[in-house]
Scaffold this motif. Sequence first.
Motif, short mmCIF file in Angstrom:
data_model
loop_
_atom_site.label_atom_id
_atom_site.label_comp_id
_atom_site.label_asym_id
_atom_site.label_seq_id
_atom_site.Cartn_x
_atom_site.Cartn_y
_atom_site.Cartn_z
N ARG A 46 0.83 -1.20 0.00
CA ARG A 46 0.00 0.00 0.00
C ARG A 46 0.87 1.26 0.00
NH1 ARG A 46 -1.85 3.07 4.46
NH2 ARG A 46 -3.81 4.19 4.11
N ARG A 76 -1.68 4.33 -10.59
CA ARG A 76 -2.10 2.94 -10.46
C ARG A 76 -1.32 2.03 -11.41
NH1 ARG A 76 -8.56 4.38 -10.06
NH2 ARG A 76 -8.70 4.39 -7.77
N LYS A 80 1.04 -0.96 -10.11
CA LYS A 80 0.58 -2.29 -10.50
C LYS A 80 1.77 -3.16 -10.89
CE LYS A 80 -2.61 -4.65 -13.67
NZ LYS A 80 -3.57 -4.48 -14.80
N LYS A 85 -1.06 -1.52 -4.01
CA LYS A 85 -2.32 -0.78 -4.14
C LYS A 85 -2.07 0.71 -3.84
CE LYS A 85 -7.06 -0.64 -2.31
NZ LYS A 85 -7.05 0.76 -1.87
N ASP A 87 -3.68 4.11 -2.50
CA ASP A 87 -4.76 4.80 -1.81
C ASP A 87 -4.60 6.30 -2.05
OD1 ASP A 87 -5.79 2.46 -0.83
OD2 ASP A 87 -4.84 2.65 1.14
#
Length: 278
Positions: A46, A76, A80, A85, A87
Amino acid sequence: MKKMRYKKILLGLLTGISLFLLAGCTSVQRRANTTDTWPQIVKHHRVVVGLDDSFVPMGFREKSGKLVGYDIDLARAVFKLYGIKVDFQTIDWSMKETELRNGTIDLIWNGYTKNPARERTVAFSNTYLKNQQILVTQKSAGINQAAKMRGKTLGVQSGSSGYESFEDSPQYLKKYVKHTVQYSTFNDAFLDLNAGRIQGLLIDSVYADYYIKHQPDATSYRKQVIGFPTEDFAVGMRKGDKTLRKKINRGLKILAANGTLSKINQKWFGSSKSFANR
């Protein structure tokens, strides 16, 4: 004598508090400059990106509340590649560097301009997009050059590179303007421009192009390049995050090579405007 003693005690307490706060700020800044957080990012899968969620087309909310935009897609796509991920955290844009330093966010990725003043406290990725500050007016106002803003009111976004350019390079616009109004978002600034409460708006060209294109009467606006130099959009991070910087730069190169970056550019701008393959 008692009053004098109380004053001395109070002064001593205030001095102690000030020194404590200063030491705390220094400690936070030192951690930001030396701590590499990549192992924690990988551990938690994250990373937190701070943004102004009204900055079209870089990062903004649709009527449904869904967060979309050029930088949303790009961030993103980069992470990836690493199975991480993203946020997105909405922040007060004027407090972005403080949020980064304090660890509330890991990155500033939202049409963030790289400049010498910011580079003193923030580390930047490679440039991935070019931008320029332009003057937007209503054609009906008859303002077809910067000098026509003499005695008039200009809108700027608080904490933006446009505001910094306005202040640092007064020869282009500031010497003409009588008053300035600072806005937290460009949406509010455009509302006042449309209502005639301000006569000009200093704004990022990427925002102006997208916003005006989607207005009922796009021909009612005048966009003018008035001398401010082009700007480099890059990702901002803490100086200690050297691994994170390498990962982002590598990711941008991969996306440029495999065509993903071109697709994102086409989606939001209708053309290839990226410099990430440099």
